[in-house]
Design an enzyme around this catalytic site. Structure first.
Site, mmCIF file in Angstrom:
data_model
loop_
_atom_site.group_PDB
_atom_site.id
_atom_site.type_symbol
_atom_site.label_atom_id
_atom_site.label_comp_id
_atom_site.label_asym_id
_atom_site.label_seq_id
_atom_site.Cartn_x
_atom_site.Cartn_y
_atom_site.Cartn_z
ATOM 1 N N GLY A 46 -19.067 111.835 1.960
ATOM 2 C CA GLY A 46 -18.636 111.815 3.352
ATOM 3 C C GLY A 46 -19.329 110.675 4.073
ATOM 4 O O GLY A 46 -20.347 110.157 3.614
ATOM 5 N N GLN A 51 -22.759 105.907 11.121
ATOM 6 C CA GLN A 51 -23.632 105.440 10.032
ATOM 7 C C GLN A 51 -23.355 103.987 9.676
ATOM 8 O O GLN A 51 -24.182 103.318 9.062
ATOM 9 C CB GLN A 51 -23.412 106.293 8.778
ATOM 10 C CG GLN A 51 -23.856 107.723 8.913
ATOM 11 C CD GLN A 51 -23.639 108.449 7.616
ATOM 12 O OE1 GLN A 51 -22.577 109.014 7.389
ATOM 13 N NE2 GLN A 51 -24.641 108.434 6.742
ATOM 14 N N CYS A 94 -28.225 112.175 2.335
ATOM 15 C CA CYS A 94 -27.474 111.407 3.338
ATOM 16 C C CYS A 94 -27.696 109.918 3.071
ATOM 17 O O CYS A 94 -28.834 109.507 2.814
ATOM 18 C CB CYS A 94 -27.982 111.775 4.728
ATOM 19 S SG CYS A 94 -27.210 110.836 6.051
ATOM 20 N N LEU A 95 -26.631 109.140 3.172
ATOM 21 C CA LEU A 95 -26.755 107.694 2.937
ATOM 22 C C LEU A 95 -27.669 107.041 3.973
ATOM 23 O O LEU A 95 -28.228 105.981 3.718
ATOM 24 C CB LEU A 95 -25.374 107.022 2.967
ATOM 25 C CG LEU A 95 -24.394 107.489 1.884
ATOM 26 C CD1 LEU A 95 -23.040 106.843 2.079
ATOM 27 C CD2 LEU A 95 -24.930 107.203 0.499
ATOM 28 N N HIS A 136 -22.147 118.422 8.047
ATOM 29 C CA HIS A 136 -23.079 117.294 7.977
ATOM 30 C C HIS A 136 -22.527 116.085 8.749
ATOM 31 O O HIS A 136 -23.239 115.464 9.549
ATOM 32 C CB HIS A 136 -23.309 116.947 6.497
ATOM 33 C CG HIS A 136 -24.213 115.785 6.252
ATOM 34 N ND1 HIS A 136 -25.426 115.905 5.604
ATOM 35 C CD2 HIS A 136 -24.091 114.469 6.556
ATOM 36 C CE1 HIS A 136 -26.006 114.715 5.541
ATOM 37 N NE2 HIS A 136 -25.217 113.822 6.103
ATOM 38 N N GLU A 137 -21.246 115.791 8.538
ATOM 39 C CA GLU A 137 -20.664 114.597 9.183
ATOM 40 C C GLU A 137 -20.474 114.809 10.686
ATOM 41 O O GLU A 137 -20.683 113.890 11.477
ATOM 42 C CB GLU A 137 -19.334 114.216 8.515
ATOM 43 C CG GLU A 137 -19.406 113.925 7.013
ATOM 44 C CD GLU A 137 -20.519 112.973 6.605
ATOM 45 O OE1 GLU A 137 -20.920 112.115 7.424
ATOM 46 O OE2 GLU A 137 -21.016 113.111 5.470
ATOM 47 N N HIS A 140 -23.587 114.195 12.484
ATOM 48 C CA HIS A 140 -23.830 112.771 12.745
ATOM 49 C C HIS A 140 -23.221 112.345 14.088
ATOM 50 O O HIS A 140 -23.810 111.560 14.831
ATOM 51 C CB HIS A 140 -23.197 111.902 11.652
ATOM 52 C CG HIS A 140 -24.064 111.679 10.454
ATOM 53 N ND1 HIS A 140 -25.296 111.075 10.520
ATOM 54 C CD2 HIS A 140 -23.862 111.968 9.135
ATOM 55 C CE1 HIS A 140 -25.814 111.004 9.287
ATOM 56 N NE2 HIS A 140 -24.967 111.547 8.437
HETATM 57 NI NI NI Z 1 -25.159 111.747 6.370
#
Ligand code: NI
Length: 173
Positions: A46, A51, A94-95, A136-137, A140
């Site tokens: 995702g 991000q 998470c990236l 999670h997204e 963000h």
């Molecule tokens: Ni993330």
């Protein structure tokens, strides 16, 4: 194909709640394609636009990220309208939070409303991995990282480690 630069913790940009998308034009389509290129290359399951340094309420998700198939779902202005139960998301990552994973408490089931990339109303009622990714997204988009949902002690240990790595030029993403 455009791979976007991923903004990483502790960049304060990640703490900003994002702006809703008001019109879906070619620019938005391009953002979504670039986000998908970036997610599949990472690889991740995702990605939220913030991000990639883009202050817009757009997420993409693909619980089974196969770059050949690209079956991602984009959700524009997503909102959780219903949640049920509790689950432990194991070793979430998470990236934007390099070199760290942790178990995170999440809702077991969520209903998410938003728009698809063509502006059509979209409702996703799901549990399991997809429900976790959506939470999670969407976090963000509200300026929340998964490390905001773990213990203060674990978070501060990671923060120290991360700052030290950055000081020594240990940028990983
Ligand atoms: Ni993330």
């Amino acid at each position: 194909m455009a791979i976007l630069h991923i903004v990483t913790f502790p960049d304060p940009f990640l703490k900003n709640p994002t702006q809703p998308v008001t019109s879906i034009d070619d620019g938005i389509q391009q953002i979504i394609e670039n986000m998908a290129d970036t997610m599949y290359q990472a690889p991740g399951v995702g990605l939220a636009a913030i991000q990639a340094g883009i202050d817009k309420s757009i997420i993409i998700v693909d619980p089974d990220p196969n770059p050949e198939k690209r079956k991602f779902q984009a959700v524009i202005n997503p909102k959780i309208v219903l949640n049920r139960g509790e689950t432990l998301s194991e070793k979430e990552g998470c990236l934007s939070v390099p070199d760290f994973r942790s178990d995170v408490k999440r809702f077991e089931r969520v209903v998410v409303k938003g728009m698809d990339r063509d502006g059509r109303p979209l409702e996703i009622d799901t549990d399991g991995l997809l429900a976790v990714i959506l939470q999670h997204e969407i976090d963000h988009l509200n300026g929340i990282l998964f490390i905001d949902r773990i213990s203060a002690l674990k978070r501060s240990l990671y923060t120290k480690k991360r700052k030290k790595a950055l000081k020594h030029g240990g940028q990983t993403v």
